[in-house]
Design a protein around this motif. Structure first.
Motif, PDB file in Angstrom:
ATOM      1  N   GLN A 144       0.815  -1.212   0.000  1.00  0.00           N
ATOM      2  CA  GLN A 144       0.000   0.000   0.000  1.00  0.00           C
ATOM      3  C   GLN A 144       0.850   1.265   0.000  1.00  0.00           C
ATOM      4  OE1 GLN A 144      -3.394  -0.070  -0.257  1.00  0.00           O
ATOM      5  NE2 GLN A 144      -3.136   2.112  -0.626  1.00  0.00           N
ATOM      6  N   GLU A 145       1.975   1.249   0.687  1.00  0.00           N
ATOM      7  CA  GLU A 145       2.849   2.415   0.759  1.00  0.00           C
ATOM      8  C   GLU A 145       4.071   2.196  -0.125  1.00  0.00           C
ATOM      9  OE1 GLU A 145       2.653   4.844   4.688  1.00  0.00           O
ATOM     10  OE2 GLU A 145       3.280   2.820   5.207  1.00  0.00           O
ATOM     11  N   SER A 146       4.778   3.268  -0.411  1.00  0.00           N
ATOM     12  CA  SER A 146       5.987   3.156  -1.215  1.00  0.00           C
ATOM     13  C   SER A 146       7.071   2.436  -0.425  1.00  0.00           C
ATOM     14  CB  SER A 146       6.488   4.541  -1.624  1.00  0.00           C
ATOM     15  OG  SER A 146       6.966   5.255  -0.495  1.00  0.00           O
ATOM     16  N   GLY A 147       7.955   1.733  -1.148  1.00  0.00           N
ATOM     17  CA  GLY A 147       9.025   1.004  -0.495  1.00  0.00           C
ATOM     18  C   GLY A 147       9.928   1.914   0.317  1.00  0.00           C
ATOM     19  N   GLU A 148      10.159   3.133  -0.168  1.00  0.00           N
ATOM     20  CA  GLU A 148      11.031   4.071   0.547  1.00  0.00           C
ATOM     21  C   GLU A 148      10.431   4.455   1.891  1.00  0.00           C
ATOM     22  OE1 GLU A 148       9.998   4.384  -2.522  1.00  0.00           O
ATOM     23  OE2 GLU A 148      11.836   4.142  -3.721  1.00  0.00           O
ATOM     24  N   ASN A 149       9.123   4.747   1.911  1.00  0.00           N
ATOM     25  CA  ASN A 149       8.476   5.125   3.171  1.00  0.00           C
ATOM     26  C   ASN A 149       8.477   3.969   4.168  1.00  0.00           C
ATOM     27  OD1 ASN A 149       7.943   7.720   2.332  1.00  0.00           O
ATOM     28  ND2 ASN A 149       5.859   7.293   1.680  1.00  0.00           N
ATOM     29  N   VAL A 150       8.215   2.780   3.660  1.00  0.00           N
ATOM     30  CA  VAL A 150       8.209   1.606   4.532  1.00  0.00           C
ATOM     31  C   VAL A 150       9.599   1.383   5.118  1.00  0.00           C
ATOM     32  CG1 VAL A 150       7.954  -0.909   4.594  1.00  0.00           C
ATOM     33  CG2 VAL A 150       6.285   0.490   3.374  1.00  0.00           C
ATOM     34  N   LEU A 151      10.630   1.539   4.290  1.00  0.00           N
ATOM     35  CA  LEU A 151      12.006   1.332   4.750  1.00  0.00           C
ATOM     36  C   LEU A 151      12.389   2.344   5.818  1.00  0.00           C
ATOM     37  CD1 LEU A 151      14.690  -0.159   4.466  1.00  0.00           C
ATOM     38  CD2 LEU A 151      15.307   1.445   2.641  1.00  0.00           C
ATOM     39  N   VAL A 152      12.089   3.615   5.571  1.00  0.00           N
ATOM     40  CA  VAL A 152      12.446   4.662   6.531  1.00  0.00           C
ATOM     41  C   VAL A 152      11.703   4.457   7.844  1.00  0.00           C
ATOM     42  CG1 VAL A 152      12.324   7.127   7.025  1.00  0.00           C
ATOM     43  CG2 VAL A 152      13.049   6.349   4.768  1.00  0.00           C
ATOM     44  N   GLY A 153      10.392   4.233   7.764  1.00  0.00           N
ATOM     45  CA  GLY A 153       9.611   4.017   8.972  1.00  0.00           C
ATOM     46  C   GLY A 153      10.079   2.798   9.740  1.00  0.00           C
ATOM     47  N   GLY A 154      10.418   1.720   9.016  1.00  0.00           N
ATOM     48  CA  GLY A 154      10.893   0.504   9.662  1.00  0.00           C
ATOM     49  C   GLY A 154      12.217   0.701  10.367  1.00  0.00           C
ATOM     50  N   ILE A 155      13.133   1.419   9.727  1.00  0.00           N
ATOM     51  CA  ILE A 155      14.447   1.662  10.330  1.00  0.00           C
ATOM     52  C   ILE A 155      14.321   2.507  11.593  1.00  0.00           C
ATOM     53  CG2 ILE A 155      16.650   2.844  10.016  1.00  0.00           C
ATOM     54  CD1 ILE A 155      16.575   1.954   7.087  1.00  0.00           C
ATOM     55  N   VAL A 156      13.522   3.565  11.518  1.00  0.00           N
ATOM     56  CA  VAL A 156      13.330   4.422  12.694  1.00  0.00           C
ATOM     57  C   VAL A 156      12.698   3.630  13.835  1.00  0.00           C
ATOM     58  CG1 VAL A 156      12.151   6.458  13.593  1.00  0.00           C
ATOM     59  CG2 VAL A 156      13.165   6.520  11.311  1.00  0.00           C
ATOM     60  N   GLY A 157      11.679   2.835  13.513  1.00  0.00           N
ATOM     61  CA  GLY A 157      11.044   2.019  14.537  1.00  0.00           C
ATOM     62  C   GLY A 157      12.001   1.026  15.154  1.00  0.00           C
ATOM     63  N   LEU A 158      12.861   0.435  14.325  1.00  0.00           N
ATOM     64  CA  LEU A 158      13.838  -0.535  14.816  1.00  0.00           C
ATOM     65  C   LEU A 158      14.855   0.124  15.731  1.00  0.00           C
ATOM     66  CD1 LEU A 158      14.722  -3.485  14.619  1.00  0.00           C
ATOM     67  CD2 LEU A 158      16.172  -2.844  12.687  1.00  0.00           C
ATOM     68  N   VAL A 159      15.304   1.316  15.374  1.00  0.00           N
ATOM     69  CA  VAL A 159      16.275   2.029  16.210  1.00  0.00           C
ATOM     70  C   VAL A 159      15.668   2.371  17.569  1.00  0.00           C
ATOM     71  CG1 VAL A 159      17.570   4.175  16.465  1.00  0.00           C
ATOM     72  CG2 VAL A 159      17.587   2.956  14.273  1.00  0.00           C
ATOM     73  N   VAL A 160      14.443   2.909  17.559  1.00  0.00           N
ATOM     74  CA  VAL A 160      13.779   3.254  18.818  1.00  0.00           C
ATOM     75  C   VAL A 160      13.565   1.997  19.666  1.00  0.00           C
ATOM     76  CG1 VAL A 160      11.664   4.162  19.855  1.00  0.00           C
ATOM     77  CG2 VAL A 160      12.648   5.276  17.838  1.00  0.00           C
ATOM     78  N   ALA A 161      13.145   0.906  19.026  1.00  0.00           N
ATOM     79  CA  ALA A 161      12.921  -0.345  19.750  1.00  0.00           C
ATOM     80  C   ALA A 161      14.215  -0.871  20.352  1.00  0.00           C
ATOM     81  CB  ALA A 161      12.325  -1.385  18.802  1.00  0.00           C
ATOM     82  N   GLY A 162      15.307  -0.766  19.602  1.00  0.00           N
ATOM     83  CA  GLY A 162      16.600  -1.220  20.112  1.00  0.00           C
ATOM     84  C   GLY A 162      17.028  -0.440  21.341  1.00  0.00           C
ATOM     85  N   VAL A 163      16.839   0.859  21.302  1.00  0.00           N
ATOM     86  CA  VAL A 163      17.200   1.697  22.450  1.00  0.00           C
ATOM     87  C   VAL A 163      16.366   1.330  23.669  1.00  0.00           C
ATOM     88  CG1 VAL A 163      17.198   4.060  23.341  1.00  0.00           C
ATOM     89  CG2 VAL A 163      18.018   3.604  21.020  1.00  0.00           C
ATOM     90  N   LEU A 164      15.052   1.150  23.464  1.00  0.00           N
ATOM     91  CA  LEU A 164      14.171   0.793  24.576  1.00  0.00           C
ATOM     92  C   LEU A 164      14.543  -0.567  25.168  1.00  0.00           C
ATOM     93  CD1 LEU A 164      10.679   1.936  23.226  1.00  0.00           C
ATOM     94  CD2 LEU A 164      12.093   3.061  24.947  1.00  0.00           C
ATOM     95  N   GLY A 165      14.800  -1.548  24.297  1.00  0.00           N
ATOM     96  CA  GLY A 165      15.169  -2.871  24.781  1.00  0.00           C
ATOM     97  C   GLY A 165      16.457  -2.845  25.576  1.00  0.00           C
ATOM     98  N   TRP A 166      17.417  -2.100  25.098  1.00  0.00           N
ATOM     99  CA  TRP A 166      18.697  -2.002  25.801  1.00  0.00           C
ATOM    100  C   TRP A 166      18.547  -1.299  27.152  1.00  0.00           C
ATOM    101  CZ3 TRP A 166      22.674  -4.731  24.150  1.00  0.00           C
ATOM    102  CH2 TRP A 166      23.919  -4.536  24.756  1.00  0.00           C
ATOM    103  N   MET A 167      17.722  -0.264  27.189  1.00  0.00           N
ATOM    104  CA  MET A 167      17.468   0.449  28.442  1.00  0.00           C
ATOM    105  C   MET A 167      16.831  -0.462  29.483  1.00  0.00           C
ATOM    106  SD  MET A 167      15.984   4.051  26.954  1.00  0.00           S
ATOM    107  CE  MET A 167      15.232   4.461  28.530  1.00  0.00           C
ATOM    108  N   VAL A 168      15.917  -1.325  29.013  1.00  0.00           N
ATOM    109  CA  VAL A 168      15.187  -2.188  29.941  1.00  0.00           C
ATOM    110  C   VAL A 168      16.097  -3.239  30.557  1.00  0.00           C
ATOM    111  CG1 VAL A 168      13.450  -4.017  30.052  1.00  0.00           C
ATOM    112  CG2 VAL A 168      12.921  -1.851  28.922  1.00  0.00           C
ATOM    113  N   VAL A 169      16.816  -3.995  29.729  1.00  0.00           N
ATOM    114  CA  VAL A 169      17.558  -5.151  30.222  1.00  0.00           C
ATOM    115  C   VAL A 169      18.936  -4.778  30.741  1.00  0.00           C
ATOM    116  CG1 VAL A 169      18.436  -7.436  29.639  1.00  0.00           C
ATOM    117  CG2 VAL A 169      16.275  -6.652  28.681  1.00  0.00           C
ATOM    118  N   VAL A 170      19.676  -4.034  29.947  1.00  0.00           N
ATOM    119  CA  VAL A 170      21.048  -3.704  30.330  1.00  0.00           C
ATOM    120  C   VAL A 170      21.092  -2.489  31.250  1.00  0.00           C
ATOM    121  CG1 VAL A 170      23.331  -3.088  29.466  1.00  0.00           C
ATOM    122  CG2 VAL A 170      21.907  -4.693  28.177  1.00  0.00           C
ATOM    123  N   GLY A 171      20.272  -1.485  30.947  1.00  0.00           N
ATOM    124  CA  GLY A 171      20.283  -0.274  31.765  1.00  0.00           C
ATOM    125  C   GLY A 171      19.428  -0.357  33.005  1.00  0.00           C
ATOM    126  N   GLY A 172      18.559  -1.376  33.083  1.00  0.00           N
ATOM    127  CA  GLY A 172      17.728  -1.539  34.271  1.00  0.00           C
ATOM    128  C   GLY A 172      16.643  -0.493  34.404  1.00  0.00           C
TER     129      GLY A 172
END
Length: 283
Positions: A144-172
């Motif tokens: 439904q969306e352009s590949g570029e928009n999907v890629l950008v949104g996915g990368i940003v979401g992945l980066v935010v998710a990675g930071v949150l996951g690291w904060m939870v487990v490693v950062g406590g």
């Protein structure tokens, strides 16, 4: 873009928790020499998932006409099925996720043979499932969306998710895990309903499904609700919005949300290990 961001925020956060749990466990048990194989397994999983996603996306781009529409419908049906399974699986198994992951790592370390290879395999398999699910959902969104928009949104979401996951487990850090998974689970229910409704639309376009009543309502006169607008494309990608749907599309959407939503709520608590992430994952 927002649809792919939300999908990757949820899926990426689960993957980040898996990675952070394995990393933290090796550090805590004095197995720092196995961190290299751990990252190798994680990296291999990402490479396989990325290659698979690119191959499927390029393959679908080669299709035209009826074959393309049928491929879109098949992808959406598969994604909706996997999504439904994942919603209920996470609610049932999330409490035991930490123990299961650490158990798999213990088994790899205690296995006879090359311990490093076993750790690579354990990390690879742990991350591969999350990556496969995320890729499948992004491919469905890209219809439904352009590949570029999907890629950008996915990368940003992945980066935010990675930071949150690291904060939870490693950062406590404490995060409202129960609320996070409850809200995102409902987002995924609605997303899956949209996938099914759009699959019906594509199958009706090919003539594989009949139409009892077309144009239940017609809002094509409202430009910002059409799929030519940014708002319309987001609504279509995230919720299966169609400004001029058939009765079958409406019934499938409403039926799925009603049945799956009721079953999910009936099961009790949302998929969270405890009220906060720190208490649920840290040793």
């Amino acid at each position: 873009m927002l649809a792919s961001f939300l999908i990757m925020l949820r899926e990426g956060f689960e993957a980040a928790l898996v990675i952070a749990i394995l990393y933290s466990y090796l550090r805590r048990t004095g197995r720092a020499e196995l961190l290299g194989p751990l990252w190798a397994g994680i990296g291999a999983a990402f490479v396989v998932v990325l290659a698979l996603g690119v191959a499927v996306h390029l393959g679908m781009d080669e299709l035209v006409g009826v074959a393309r529409q049928r491929a879109f419908a098949a992808t959406m049906l598969l994604a909706a099925g996997v999504l439904t399974w994942m919603i209920f699986w996470m609610r049932k198994h999330s409490r035991a996720m930490k123990g299961e992951l650490e158990g798999s790592m213990d088994h790899a370390i205690d296995a006879r043979g090359n311990v490093k290879v076993a750790v690579v395999a354990a990390a690879f398999l742990a991350v591969l499932r999350e990556g496969f699910e995320a890729t499948l959902f992004l491919i469905a969104t890209a219809t439904q969306e352009s590949g570029e928009n999907v890629l950008v949104g996915g990368i940003v979401g992945l980066v935010v998710a990675g930071v949150l996951g690291w904060m939870v487990v490693v950062g406590g850090k404490r995060l409202p895990m129960k609320q996070f998974f409850a809200v995102t689970a409902w987002v995924l229910v609605i997303f899956a309903a949209g996938l099914l409704a759009r699959a019906v639309m594509f199958l009706q376009s090919t003539g594989d499904l009949g139409i009892v009543l077309n144009n239940v309502y017609d809002l094509t006169a409202v430009h910002w609700l059409t799929q030519d607008s940014e708002v319309g494309r987001f609504l279509a990608a995230m919720f299966g919005w169609d400004p001029r749907p058939s009765i079958e599309q409406v019934l499938v959407w409403v039926g799925y949300v009603g049945v799956v939503g009721w079953l999910f709520q009936r099961g009790g608590r949302a998929p969270a290990t405890t009220g906060t992430a720190k208490a649920s994952i840290r040793a």
